[in-house]
Design an enzyme around this catalytic site. Sequence first.
Site, PDB file in Angstrom:
ATOM      1  N   HIS A 145      31.626  59.856  53.905  1.00  0.00           N
ATOM      2  CA  HIS A 145      31.378  61.246  53.703  1.00  0.00           C
ATOM      3  C   HIS A 145      30.141  61.486  53.804  1.00  0.00           C
ATOM      4  O   HIS A 145      29.529  62.643  53.716  1.00  0.00           O
ATOM      5  CB  HIS A 145      31.776  61.313  52.147  1.00  0.00           C
ATOM      6  CG  HIS A 145      31.800  62.716  51.717  1.00  0.00           C
ATOM      7  ND1 HIS A 145      30.890  63.389  50.819  1.00  0.00           N
ATOM      8  CD2 HIS A 145      32.759  64.023  51.855  1.00  0.00           C
ATOM      9  CE1 HIS A 145      31.070  64.611  50.690  1.00  0.00           C
ATOM     10  NE2 HIS A 145      32.192  64.803  51.370  1.00  0.00           N
ATOM     11  N   ASP A 190      16.179  58.113  67.570  1.00  0.00           N
ATOM     12  CA  ASP A 190      14.986  57.190  68.176  1.00  0.00           C
ATOM     13  C   ASP A 190      14.182  56.565  67.118  1.00  0.00           C
ATOM     14  O   ASP A 190      12.850  56.492  67.300  1.00  0.00           O
ATOM     15  CB  ASP A 190      14.037  58.127  68.903  1.00  0.00           C
ATOM     16  CG  ASP A 190      14.653  58.915  69.892  1.00  0.00           C
ATOM     17  OD1 ASP A 190      15.667  58.254  70.542  1.00  0.00           O
ATOM     18  OD2 ASP A 190      14.088  60.012  70.659  1.00  0.00           O
ATOM     19  N   ASP A 237      12.542  68.581  35.758  1.00  0.00           N
ATOM     20  CA  ASP A 237      11.094  68.873  35.368  1.00  0.00           C
ATOM     21  C   ASP A 237      10.127  69.223  36.586  1.00  0.00           C
ATOM     22  O   ASP A 237       8.830  69.125  36.518  1.00  0.00           O
ATOM     23  CB  ASP A 237      10.576  67.693  34.629  1.00  0.00           C
ATOM     24  CG  ASP A 237      10.881  67.454  33.094  1.00  0.00           C
ATOM     25  OD1 ASP A 237      11.452  68.459  32.654  1.00  0.00           O
ATOM     26  OD2 ASP A 237      10.700  66.412  32.523  1.00  0.00           O
ATOM     27  N   HIS A 293      28.308  74.675  48.867  1.00  0.00           N
ATOM     28  CA  HIS A 293      28.822  73.402  49.085  1.00  0.00           C
ATOM     29  C   HIS A 293      27.393  72.628  48.809  1.00  0.00           C
ATOM     30  O   HIS A 293      27.277  71.185  49.485  1.00  0.00           O
ATOM     31  CB  HIS A 293      28.969  73.175  50.674  1.00  0.00           C
ATOM     32  CG  HIS A 293      29.661  72.022  51.046  1.00  0.00           C
ATOM     33  ND1 HIS A 293      29.084  70.991  51.969  1.00  0.00           N
ATOM     34  CD2 HIS A 293      30.784  71.263  50.598  1.00  0.00           C
ATOM     35  CE1 HIS A 293      29.914  69.999  52.054  1.00  0.00           C
ATOM     36  NE2 HIS A 293      30.975  70.164  51.277  1.00  0.00           N
ATOM     37  N   LYS A 319      24.308  70.394  47.084  1.00  0.00           N
ATOM     38  CA  LYS A 319      24.259  69.274  45.857  1.00  0.00           C
ATOM     39  C   LYS A 319      22.729  68.952  45.672  1.00  0.00           C
ATOM     40  O   LYS A 319      21.877  68.355  46.488  1.00  0.00           O
ATOM     41  CB  LYS A 319      24.853  68.167  46.354  1.00  0.00           C
ATOM     42  CG  LYS A 319      26.364  68.042  47.031  1.00  0.00           C
ATOM     43  CD  LYS A 319      26.303  67.996  48.218  1.00  0.00           C
ATOM     44  CE  LYS A 319      27.828  67.770  48.553  1.00  0.00           C
ATOM     45  NZ  LYS A 319      28.741  68.881  48.689  1.00  0.00           N
ATOM     46  N   LYS A 357      26.470  62.675  55.727  1.00  0.00           N
ATOM     47  CA  LYS A 357      26.268  63.579  56.399  1.00  0.00           C
ATOM     48  C   LYS A 357      24.886  63.338  57.149  1.00  0.00           C
ATOM     49  O   LYS A 357      23.784  63.848  56.453  1.00  0.00           O
ATOM     50  CB  LYS A 357      26.193  65.174  55.964  1.00  0.00           C
ATOM     51  CG  LYS A 357      27.594  65.545  55.458  1.00  0.00           C
ATOM     52  CD  LYS A 357      27.406  65.264  54.165  1.00  0.00           C
ATOM     53  CE  LYS A 357      28.622  66.037  53.166  1.00  0.00           C
ATOM     54  NZ  LYS A 357      30.099  65.860  53.604  1.00  0.00           N
TER      55      LYS A 357
END
Length: 484
Positions: free
Chosen positions: A402, A409, A231, A224, A226, A404
């Site tokens: 979508h 604070d 370079d 899952h 990404k 996450k």
Amino acid sequence: MPSLQYILPIINVIVIINAVAAVITVFRDRRDIAATWAWLLVLIMIPVAGFVAYAFLGRKLPKNRLFRLKKETQIRLEQMIQRQRDELGSELMPADAVTSSVRGMVSLFLNSDGALLSRKNRVKIFTDGHEKFHAMFQDIEAAKKHIHIEYYTFYNDRIGNELLHLLERKAAEGVDVRVLYDPWGSMGTFRSFFKHLEELGGHARPFLGAHSAILDFRLNFRDHRKIVVTDGRVGYVGGFNVGDQYLGRDKKFGYWRDTHLRIVGSGVFELQERFIRDWNATDAEHRIEPSAEMFPVIKVKGNTSLQIVSSGPDNDGQQIKMGYIKMIMTAQQRLWIQSPYLIPDDSVLDAIRIAAMSGVDVRIMVPDKPDHAFVYRATQYYASELAEAGVKIYYYNNGFIHAKTMVIDGQVASVGSANMDFRSFKLNFEVNAFLYDTDLAKELETVFLRDQDLSSLVTVQDFKDQSFWLKFKQTFSRLLSPIL
């Protein structure tokens, strides 16, 4: 027609055989108690169909694949990291060199995941898919040495083909191009999609060598993550995948609201290392041999300290979940969370409750529409429970959220691939950036407030006023939450 006296004994035998098979199936693999009881419920209450569901959702990752991952996990690329530590000096620091407010969190990730603390990074936040892909394409276009890409979803659609053609052009220029994709998340994208890229010298592999979702029909233990690294200097991590729906081109979801990061600085090292470990566990024949070229000395004038933390079923530490709990328990004033799925286990659920009951301003934003029916109803169930504890629940009304993210604070934040659910905590391979930067944290708070203006507050009374049938679906889905 057979008489009832023959039919009933046959049914009883089938029920007994099904129950015995269910017990053997569930207990032959080690799993937590909640998941054990959930699977027993499914297998016993839904004969035959329950075992079909188990084939998709319940089977463990083969031990040989776990061994490959664990073996690669031991390869920490110490020589490269030590070189960076020697040359960058104060830009890579131990936990005792940071302020006391975040020292415990830094130590947690150092001890549980070996995650280095990287300082002086430049980090840019993307909340729109068009802007994210535009910037990423520019960085890929500018790459001279190598391009490393790892996505759960890499669709054979408009944006997927645009990225593929760009990678093909870079491979033709002699740039080392490597793509890791998850065959289940990239449903409809076959090996032939990358054929021309490989003819030009590039490489594309399904995670851990699974040739297709059909041959490896397992919903659990998916890649899952990404990750994009160009370079060894620029890295991307967050929630966006590669697909037209992430650009708002799918009418079902409408506008797609996600959060992604572009990192320049030594924080890219851990993304690079994560990709190399995943690649080498997948393709031993075309292993990446770490070199100084892949870990260049990067000195930038940035303000962000961060740690890249990964977790997955190859490690029982649940590092990202522990980071979430640490953040929740650290919050003194504000705890704001965005997640498409809200299916926390008991430890996270209790931590959020404690924060809310301690006077912390806890806000959680979830979508107002489902992409998976059972998951959405379970999300609604937990949202109602947390609302009763004093948490402000917001349904995002401007498409599909979508993102996450978690921010506390106005000081510490997390952005990555891990949702607030069982699957991300234990069943999938995830990666998050934990950020120690007040300016960045406040920017994420501003993003939350902007999204809040496009959301509706759902009160305890709103949940109470729901129909009996809707409440039943939520309660039933909650029983399955450990395996969703």
